[in-house]
Write an enzyme that holds these catalytic residues in place. Structure first.
Site, PDB file in Angstrom:
ATOM      1  N   ASP A 128      10.983 -53.227  30.688  1.00 35.23           N
ATOM      2  CA  ASP A 128       9.561 -53.231  30.333  1.00 35.23           C
ATOM      3  C   ASP A 128       9.417 -53.052  28.812  1.00 35.23           C
ATOM      4  OD1 ASP A 128       6.816 -53.195  30.851  1.00 35.23           O
ATOM      5  OD2 ASP A 128       6.755 -51.017  31.112  1.00 35.23           O
ATOM      6  N   HIS A 147      -0.541 -56.194  32.337  1.00 36.94           N
ATOM      7  CA  HIS A 147      -0.105 -54.830  31.983  1.00 36.94           C
ATOM      8  C   HIS A 147      -1.312 -53.902  32.037  1.00 36.94           C
ATOM      9  CE1 HIS A 147       4.035 -55.321  30.219  1.00 36.94           C
ATOM     10  NE2 HIS A 147       3.697 -56.571  30.520  1.00 36.94           N
TER      11      HIS A 147
HETATM   12  P1  13P Z   1      -0.578 -48.409  33.195  1.00 37.99           P
HETATM   13  O1  13P Z   1      -0.515 -47.387  32.082  1.00 37.99           O
HETATM   14  O2  13P Z   1      -1.971 -48.882  33.415  1.00 37.99           O
HETATM   15  O3  13P Z   1       0.059 -47.913  34.436  1.00 37.99           O
HETATM   16  O4  13P Z   1       0.254 -49.698  32.699  1.00 37.99           O
HETATM   17  C1  13P Z   1       1.654 -49.743  32.837  1.00 37.99           C
HETATM   18  C2  13P Z   1       2.264 -50.902  32.134  1.00 37.99           C
HETATM   19  O5  13P Z   1       1.633 -51.840  31.710  1.00 37.99           O
HETATM   20  C3  13P Z   1       3.727 -50.864  31.995  1.00 37.99           C
HETATM   21  O6  13P Z   1       4.192 -51.921  31.211  1.00 37.99           O
HETATM   22  O1  G3H Z   2       3.688 -49.809  29.192  1.00 37.29           O
HETATM   23  C1  G3H Z   2       4.330 -48.788  29.045  1.00 37.29           C
HETATM   24  C2  G3H Z   2       4.800 -48.046  30.230  1.00 37.29           C
HETATM   25  O2  G3H Z   2       3.764 -47.302  30.805  1.00 37.29           O
HETATM   26  C3  G3H Z   2       6.005 -47.229  29.885  1.00 37.29           C
HETATM   27  O3  G3H Z   2       5.663 -46.086  29.210  1.00 37.29           O
HETATM   28  O4  G3H Z   2       7.171 -46.062  27.226  1.00 37.29           O
HETATM   29  O5  G3H Z   2       6.109 -43.950  28.085  1.00 37.29           O
HETATM   30  O6  G3H Z   2       7.938 -45.063  29.382  1.00 37.29           O
HETATM   31  P1  G3H Z   2       6.795 -45.239  28.417  1.00 37.29           P
HETATM   32 ZN    ZN Z   3       2.864 -52.548  29.646  1.00 38.42          ZN
END
Ligand code: 13P
Ligand code: G3H
Ligand code: ZN
Length: 309
Positions: A82, A211
């Site tokens: 991600d 996202h």
């Molecule tokens: P949320 O913060 O809305 O759960 O989004 C998560 C996300 O886009 C991870 O890439």
């Molecule tokens: O989009 C981001 C995700 O919610 C991941 O968050 O970088 O704090 O693990 P993080």
């Molecule tokens: Zn994201």
């Protein structure tokens, strides 16, 4: 069944008018809760790991936990990076066995985004791995994803054909008004479905990613606040908007904040009700169960991917 890519998942999701849930994972209990839900609902899953999660848990541990989940469940599971922000990070995830990576070069210029995304696509495709990229920028503040409201901007649909044809990317995250975290809207929730529609028209049958798609369920806010927490003004994307997006070109819906809140709600409640407990298994079991219930709800009532494994 080994780890899979998202190719088949997205093809079926697009045709079937539903979406696959991409759930962020950071530890064993989260993975187990998500996978238990997937098993009970017979749903395909995307487990995604951010660079923050890699730093927290050590990529080797997460990889082994996900491998155990695949073995235990027999479900089609994709392991996805991600918000990979550099070519090197994407390469490292691919070397670790991820079957899908996101290169998020949306903070660069359009030309630079094309250049970096193309490099990642070349490396990934040569190794059978699929790539998600991003055009447009979401607002929100996460550990490694930090965009101020002022810097956020909607995706410009007139750029999508050129971007996809020049990069060869497999799916595209677009900005239509969602944001990361638990505080998404000051007033009413508003998403630019007109942009999604225009993108879908320009990219027929091409999987789009959303996202920042947590709903920030009021039930979790209530439990957190009733047990010593404070989240005033928390607000997410209404579920009916996510269902609408899933029925359109959106094939992947990213969910992290709702899982964090489910986990936190269960732990806070447990400690409030059991101040003498100090065995982590006592408070992590309800947290894992809350994750499972949260994911089951999403699979059935929001994503519509139950029964599609
Ligand atoms: P949320 O913060 O809305 O759960 O989004 C998560 C996300 O886009 C991870 O890439
Ligand atoms: O989009 C981001 C995700 O919610 C991941 O968050 O970088 O704090 O693990 P993080
Ligand atoms: Zn994201």
């Amino acid at each position: 069944m080994p780890l899979v890519t998202t190719k088949e998942m997205f093809r079926k999701a697009y045709e079937g008018g539903y979406a696959i849930g991409a759930f962020n994972v950071n530890n064993m209990e989260m993975i187990q809760g998500i996978v238990e839900a997937g098993k009970e609902e017979n749903a395909p899953l995307i487990l995604q790991v951010s660079s923050g999660a890699r730093k927290y848990a050590n990529p080797r541990y997460l990889k082994k936990l996900v491998e155990a989940a695949v073995e235990d469940s027999g479900l089609p599971i994709c392991l996805h990076l991600d918000h990979g922000d550099t070519y090197e990070l994407c390469v490292s995830a691919i070397e670790d066995g991820f079957t899908s990576v996101m290169i998020d070069a949306s903070h660069h210029t359009f030309a630079e985004n094309i250049k970096i995304t193309s490099q990642v696509v070349k490396y990934a495709h040569d190794r059978g791995v699929v790539v998600e990229a991003e055009l447009g920028r979401l607002a929100g503040i996460e550990d490694d994803v930090n965009v101020s409201d002022a810097n956020a901007c909607y995706t410009d649909p007139s750029q999508v054909e050129e971007f996809v044809s020049k990069t060869g990317v497999d799916s595209l995250a677009i900005a239509i008004g969602t944001s990361h975290g638990a505080f998404k809207f000051k007033g009413d929730a508003k998403l630019r479905f007109d942009i999604l529609e225009e993108v879908a028209k320009r990219l027929p049958k091409f999987p789009i990613v959303l996202h920042g798609a947590s709903s920030v369920l009021p039930e979790y806010v209530q439990i957190i606040q009733a047990n010593g927490g404070s989240m005033p003004g928390a607000k997410g994307v209404p579920e009916e908007m996510l269902r609408k997006a899933a029925s359109m070109a959106v094939c992947k819906i990213n969910i992290d904040s709702d899982l964090r809140m489910a986990f936190t709600a269960a732990v806070r409640k447990h400690f409030n009700e059991n101040p003498a407990h100090f065995d982590p298994r006592q408070y992590l079991s309800p947290a894992r169960e809350m994750i499972k219930q949260c994911v089951k709800h999403k699979l059935v009532n929001v994503l519509g991917c139950n029964g599609k494994a």
